[in-house]
Design an enzyme around this catalytic site. Structure first.
Site, PDB file in Angstrom:
ATOM      1  N   THR A 187      48.283  47.171  39.069  1.00  0.00           N
ATOM      2  CA  THR A 187      46.957  47.781  39.187  1.00  0.00           C
ATOM      3  C   THR A 187      45.821  46.767  39.089  1.00  0.00           C
ATOM      4  O   THR A 187      44.659  47.155  39.002  1.00  0.00           O
ATOM      5  CB  THR A 187      46.784  48.839  38.093  1.00  0.00           C
ATOM      6  OG1 THR A 187      47.008  48.223  36.802  1.00  0.00           O
ATOM      7  CG2 THR A 187      47.772  49.984  38.269  1.00  0.00           C
ATOM      8  N   GLU A 188      46.151  45.474  39.125  1.00  0.00           N
ATOM      9  CA  GLU A 188      45.138  44.448  38.892  1.00  0.00           C
ATOM     10  C   GLU A 188      43.946  44.550  39.843  1.00  0.00           C
ATOM     11  O   GLU A 188      42.794  44.331  39.426  1.00  0.00           O
ATOM     12  CB  GLU A 188      45.776  43.059  39.003  1.00  0.00           C
ATOM     13  CG  GLU A 188      46.646  42.668  37.822  1.00  0.00           C
ATOM     14  CD  GLU A 188      48.097  43.122  37.960  1.00  0.00           C
ATOM     15  OE1 GLU A 188      48.948  42.591  37.226  1.00  0.00           O
ATOM     16  OE2 GLU A 188      48.367  44.009  38.806  1.00  0.00           O
TER      17      GLU A 188
END
Length: 258
Positions: A134-135
């Site tokens: 999810t960076e």
């Protein structure tokens, strides 16, 4: 003070357990350091043949914790470099460990937590586990993870996972090749133990170490260079004590216990 990670051995299996359930087993520098130390310890232990990475609580690892992310805003470039190198050392120590490493994923594995699972050799997961990176949703880049993930999944799948930041379920992760086996919550520990015990008894530790080395080395070589590397390891293996023991057992039709 509660240990952030725990280490114990049983029947030639080392169990490394992340122990921050109240923080969703999120990673911080102290935990990263403890995990690295434990993996290196397992790698040096001649009585250990298989390593199992697992976590307490309902989440395998949610990646970096909030306190850690807040500190990042005030880090100097030197601080960021030291921190990133520490994470690299953890992932690299797992990926190149001369022992077989199994991830026992009993909850969501997100961002850095998914990276931990992805660098293990074999991944077991419960059906309800979610996986993803999810960076990009917080303006970050899953840079270190990408280096390992491309090797495991190939560029196409990695683009999908890293650029979207979306989570996928265990069934999808299995179809992508991110995980190997799906087991119900009530059965996963027993299945991991059974799998590990079969490997302890049934495979040569020397061969595992050399095979992992071969897989690691040949990926960035030309076909010709990779074949030369394979020849080198083949010759090295033939003169090893494990190979001589295994061939003798096969020819004499004796059951072999490694």
């Amino acid at each position: 003070m509660t240990q952030l990670a725990e280490y114990n051995t049983d029947n030639r299996i080392a169990y490394i357990t992340i122990n921050r359930p109240e923080k969703r087993n999120a990673l911080n520098p102290e935990l990263v350091g403890a995990l690295t130390d434990y993996f290196l310890k397992a790698g040096r232990d001649d009585d250990v043949k298989v390593v199992v990475l697992r976590a307490r609580g309902k989440v395998f690892s949610a990646g970096a914790d909030l306190e850690y992310l807040q500190k990042l805003q005030n880090n100097s470039p030197e601080d960021d470099l030291d921190d990133t190198i520490a994470i690299k050392e953890l992932l690299y120590s797992i990926y190149t460990l001369p022992k077989l490493v199994i991830a026992q994923v009993e909850g969501h594995a997100i961002a850095g937590g998914c990276g931990l699972a992805a660098v293990c050799d074999i991944v077991f997961a419960v059906p309800e586990a979610k996986f993803g990176y999810t960076e990009v949703k917080i303006g970050f880049v899953p840079a270190l993870v990408a280096c390992f993930l491309v090797r495991r999944l190939g560029e196409g799948r990695v683009r999908e996972l890293l650029l979207s930041g979306e989570l996928i379920d265990a069934a999808t992760a299995s179809s992508y090749g991110l995980i190997n086996f799906i087991a119900d919550k009530s059965e996963i520990a027993a299945q991991v133990r059974g799998y590990a015990e079969r490997l302890v008894a049934g495979v040569s530790g020397q061969s595992v170490a050399l095979t992992k080395q071969l897989i690691h080395n040949v990926q960035n070589l030309s076909l010709e260079a990779s074949l030369d590397e394979a020849i080198r390891l083949n010759v090295q293996t033939r003169s090893s004590s494990d190979c001589k023991k295994g061939i003798t057992s096969f020819l004499e039709k004796n059951k072999l216990e490694w």
